[in-house]
Structures are given as structure tokens and as C-alpha cells.
Design a protein around this motif. Structure first.
Motif, short mmCIF file in Angstrom:
data_model
loop_
_atom_site.label_atom_id
_atom_site.label_comp_id
_atom_site.label_asym_id
_atom_site.label_seq_id
_atom_site.Cartn_x
_atom_site.Cartn_y
_atom_site.Cartn_z
N GLN A 255 0.83 -1.21 0.00
CA GLN A 255 0.00 0.00 0.00
C GLN A 255 0.86 1.26 0.00
N MET A 256 1.97 1.25 0.77
CA MET A 256 2.85 2.41 0.79
C MET A 256 3.53 2.62 -0.56
N ALA A 257 3.90 1.54 -1.21
CA ALA A 257 4.50 1.65 -2.54
C ALA A 257 3.50 2.24 -3.54
N SER A 258 2.24 1.83 -3.43
CA SER A 258 1.21 2.37 -4.31
C SER A 258 0.97 3.85 -4.03
N ALA A 259 1.03 4.23 -2.75
CA ALA A 259 0.83 5.63 -2.39
C ALA A 259 1.95 6.51 -2.94
N ILE A 260 3.17 6.01 -2.88
CA ILE A 260 4.30 6.77 -3.42
C ILE A 260 4.14 6.96 -4.93
N ASP A 261 3.69 5.93 -5.61
CA ASP A 261 3.45 6.06 -7.05
C ASP A 261 2.38 7.11 -7.34
N ASN A 262 1.34 7.14 -6.53
CA ASN A 262 0.29 8.13 -6.73
C ASN A 262 0.79 9.55 -6.46
N LEU A 263 1.69 9.69 -5.48
CA LEU A 263 2.22 11.02 -5.16
C LEU A 263 3.03 11.61 -6.31
N LYS A 264 3.58 10.75 -7.14
CA LYS A 264 4.34 11.25 -8.29
C LYS A 264 3.46 12.05 -9.25
N ALA A 265 2.16 11.83 -9.17
CA ALA A 265 1.24 12.58 -10.04
C ALA A 265 1.19 14.05 -9.66
N LEU A 266 1.61 14.40 -8.44
CA LEU A 266 1.57 15.81 -8.02
C LEU A 266 2.44 16.68 -8.93
N GLU A 267 3.57 16.15 -9.36
CA GLU A 267 4.43 16.93 -10.25
C GLU A 267 3.71 17.26 -11.55
N THR A 268 2.94 16.29 -12.05
CA THR A 268 2.17 16.54 -13.27
C THR A 268 1.11 17.61 -13.06
N PHE A 269 0.48 17.61 -11.89
CA PHE A 269 -0.52 18.64 -11.60
C PHE A 269 0.10 20.04 -11.59
N VAL A 270 1.28 20.16 -10.98
CA VAL A 270 1.96 21.46 -10.95
C VAL A 270 2.30 21.91 -12.36
N ASN A 271 2.83 21.02 -13.18
CA ASN A 271 3.19 21.38 -14.55
C ASN A 271 1.95 21.74 -15.37
N GLN A 272 0.84 21.01 -15.17
CA GLN A 272 -0.40 21.32 -15.89
C GLN A 272 -0.94 22.69 -15.48
N ALA A 273 -0.85 23.00 -14.19
CA ALA A 273 -1.34 24.30 -13.71
C ALA A 273 -0.50 25.43 -14.29
N ASP A 274 0.82 25.26 -14.33
CA ASP A 274 1.68 26.30 -14.92
C ASP A 274 1.47 26.40 -16.42
N HIS A 275 1.20 25.26 -17.06
CA HIS A 275 0.89 25.29 -18.50
C HIS A 275 -0.38 26.11 -18.76
N LEU A 276 -1.37 25.93 -17.90
CA LEU A 276 -2.60 26.71 -18.03
C LEU A 276 -2.33 28.19 -17.82
N ARG A 277 -1.49 28.53 -16.85
CA ARG A 277 -1.14 29.93 -16.62
C ARG A 277 -0.43 30.53 -17.83
N GLN A 278 0.49 29.76 -18.41
CA GLN A 278 1.22 30.24 -19.57
C GLN A 278 0.30 30.42 -20.77
N GLN A 279 -0.60 29.47 -21.01
CA GLN A 279 -1.53 29.58 -22.12
C GLN A 279 -2.45 30.79 -21.96
N THR A 280 -2.86 31.06 -20.74
CA THR A 280 -3.73 32.21 -20.49
C THR A 280 -3.01 33.52 -20.82
N LEU A 281 -1.75 33.64 -20.39
CA LEU A 281 -0.98 34.85 -20.69
C LEU A 281 -0.76 35.00 -22.20
#
Length: 348
Positions: free
Chosen positions: A281-307
Motif C-alpha cells: 500500500q505504501m509503494a502504491s501511495a508513493i506512485d500516486n504522489l508522483k502525479a503531483l508533479e504533473t498537476f503542478v506542470n499542468q497548472a503552470d501550463h494553463l497559466r502560460q496559455q492564459t498569458l
């Protein structure tokens, strides 16, 4: 535009990718043929005597010479005064520039010393230093200083009424400066995504408005709209569509974050009757946490597209005003944080 409403809990499908938003697209010649075949006949009257010929070629009188000399002297004095004033202003500009360079050098030296002390303290205490985070903090300090300089430059040129071509160059430079920040954040997220998302590199008031490691594009459009008026009907419609698209993308990312939090929370609940499930379960949780980096990049991509899309919708003058308002908005948030920190406290 459609956005995902459900996010799977597997390693690769924690959320569906967003659709990108639509993009709005909005001699001299002359010919001179001098045919000057003209014959000139000069007839000299033989009756002109030597006295009249001498008189026609004699030099002007003393009063005329004095007048011309006075005029020449006045022009020279004015020219010398203008040169002295230009030299004085040049010296002042050079002095201010040297002082600015010296201040920046001192700040850089201080930051390098603090970074070195932090590294040494980490070595002595046996704790590891995240060099990616430390590098980002230093780069972000320089970014804020450069942002302040660009904001002041925009304010001056808008008052000077320069051409649209020059304004467009300044606008592109201002946009690229924000893109540099997004690139820096992507590198920092690889080192420590929680550091970026927590906003510890920003001031407390800025963190109050934080959304996935930065500003929320739809809210920022709402704040800046009054500064961009007057807009044409076509511009107003395009900005409204951009605002709606940004808000929908934000909702999709927020739902993905909520789903990830729910998944992680559930994975932390271990059935005490089942042995050997904790590690998996902890190994699965760590894999899921890696998705946070993608969320940050997607949010910054949205900010850049808006500008980017705002710069296409607006005229060069409007875009420059928008960047100026954006820079001043963040400056005021930082100033408010300083005032809040320095406020008088009542004794306990």
C-alpha cells in the motif's frame, strides 16, 4: 471543451490530460531626370566703372559683423549649456546604474553566503540539503528583482508613448520572464514537489491566494479586466471565452487533486487483520504522489496559455498595461506581507 470528472486511482491514470484551449489569431520610389541643357548669356555693360564693381564685392560693415558675432556667441553659449546639462544627466544615470549594480552584487553575495552556511549546517547535522530547492530559492530572488525592474520600465515607456513595435518587444520580454518562472518551478518540482505546492518560496499573503503552486488564471483575469478597458466587443467576447475556458480547466485540475487526496487517504488505512499489505500500500501511495508533479506542470501550463492568449487578444498598448497591472498586483501583495509582518503586536 470537455474535462475529466473522474480520476482513476491507478499509477498512470490518476487523471486524464486536459484539452488545450483554442487559440485566437487575430515604397518609396522616385525618379529625377535633371535635363539642364540651358545656355546662359551674360552681358556686361561696358559702362560699369571700376568703382561700382568694387562696391558690389566689398565686405559688410562693422555693425553687421557685430550682429553676426553676437548671434554666433549666443548659439555657442546655448550649445555649451545644453552639453553641460546632458553631461550632468548622463553622470546621474551612470551613478544610479552603478549603485544598482552594487546593491545587486551585495544581495547576491549575501544570498551565496547564506546558502553556504545552510549547506554547512546540513553537513554538520547529518541532514541532506536539497540543492534543487536551494537553487530555486536563489533564482527566484533574482527573478523578483528583475520583475520589479521590468515593471518600472513598463511604467516609464507607457508614460512616454512609444511606438507599438517597441511596446510589442517589451511585452514579449515580460511574457518570457513569466515563462522562465514556470521553467524554474518545473525543475524545483522534480526536486521537491511539496515545496513548490506549499508556496514557501512566496510571501504569506501570496500563499493566501495560492492554487497548485501559483496564481489562479481565472481569478487574475477578473482582477485585471478593469485595467484593460476600453475593450471592443470582439475583445470582450474573446476575454470572456478565455475566462470560462480557464475556469473549466481549473475545475478539472482541482477535481484531480481532490481525487488524489481521497485515494491517498484511503491507502493509509491498513486492515490490521491482513498481514503483508502495508508495504504494498505504501509503494502504491508513493506512485500516486508522483502525479503531483504533473498537476503542478499542468497548472503552470494553463497559466502560460492564459498569458499567451491574452497577449493575442489585446493591442500592444493594452497588453503592456496588463503586464504592468500584473506586476504591480504582485508587488502590492508582497508589500502587504511586509506590513503584516511588521505590524505592532499587543502585549500578551
Amino acid at each position: 471543451m470537455s474535462y475529466p470528472t473522474q480520476f482513476a486511482t491507478t499509477r498512470m491514470d490518476i487523471f486524464e490530460p486536459l484539452h488545450q484551449m483554442c487559440m485566437w489569431e487575430d515604397t518609396f520610389k522616385g525618379d529625377i531626370s535633371p535635363n539642364t541643357d540651358v545656355s546662359t548669356v551674360v552681358q556686361v555693360d561696358a559702362r560699369l566703372d571700376n568703382k561700382s564693381e568694387y562696391t558690389s564685392h566689398e565686405s559688410p560693415g562693422p555693425s553687421q559683423n557685430n550682429g553676426e558675432a553676437n548671434n554666433t556667441s549666443d548659439k555657442q553659449r546655448r550649445r555649451l549649456a545644453q552639453n553641460r546639462e546632458a553631461a550632468r544627466k548622463s553622470r546621474l544615470r551612470k551613478k544610479a546604474y552603478v549603485q544598482q549594480l552594487e546593491t545587486s552584487r551585495m544581495k547576491l553575495t549575501q544570498m551565496e553566503q547564506e546558502l553556504e552556511r545552510t549547506k554547512q549546517q546540513g553537513m554538520y547535522s547529518g541532514s541532506a540539503i536539497n540543492t534543487g530547492v536551494a537553487s530555486f530559492e536563489m533564482e527566484y530572488g533574482h527573478w523578483v528583482e528583475e520583475q520589479h525592474r521590468k515593471t518600472c520600465e513598463l511604467r516609464k515607456v507607457l508614460q512616454a508613448h512609444i511606438s507599438d513595435i517597441e511596446l510589442r518587444i517589451l511585452v514579449e520580454g515580460g511574457l518570457n520572464h513569466y515563462y522562465d518562472l514556470f521553467r524554474m518551478k518545473a525543475d524545483a518540482a522534480k526536486a521537491d514537489v511539496f515545496f513548490v505546492m506549499s508556496g514557501m518560496w512566496r510571501t504569506p499573503v501570496e500563499r493566501f491566494f495560492l492554487w497548485i503552486g501559483g496564481f489562479r488564471p481565472s481569478e487574475l483575469l477578473h482582477v485585471l479586466m478593469p485595467q484593460l478597458e476600453p475593450l471592443t466587443d470582439q475583445q470582450h467576447m474573446a476575454v470572456c471565452n478565455l475566462h470560462q475556458s480557464s475556469q473549466e480547466a481549473e475545475d478539472a485540475l482541482s477535481q484531480g487533486i481532490d481525487k488524489l487526496q481521497q485515494t491517498l487517504g484511503q491507502s493509509m488505512v491498513v486492515d490490521p487483520t491482513v498481514t503483508g499489505s502495508y508495504s504494498s500500500q505504501m509503494a502504491s501511495a508513493i506512485d500516486n504522489l508522483k502525479a503531483l508533479e504533473t498537476f503542478v506542470n499542468q497548472a503552470d501550463h494553463l497559466r502560460q496559455q492564459t498569458l499567451q492568449q491574452m497577449s493575442r487578444i489585446l493591442t500592444p498598448h493594452q497588453a503592456a498595461r496588463g503586464l504592468l497591472a500584473l506586476g504591480e498586483y504582485f508587488q502590492r501583495l508582497r508589500a502587504l506581507s511586509s506590513l503584516w509582518s511588521a505590524r505592532p503586536r499587543e502585549p500578551a
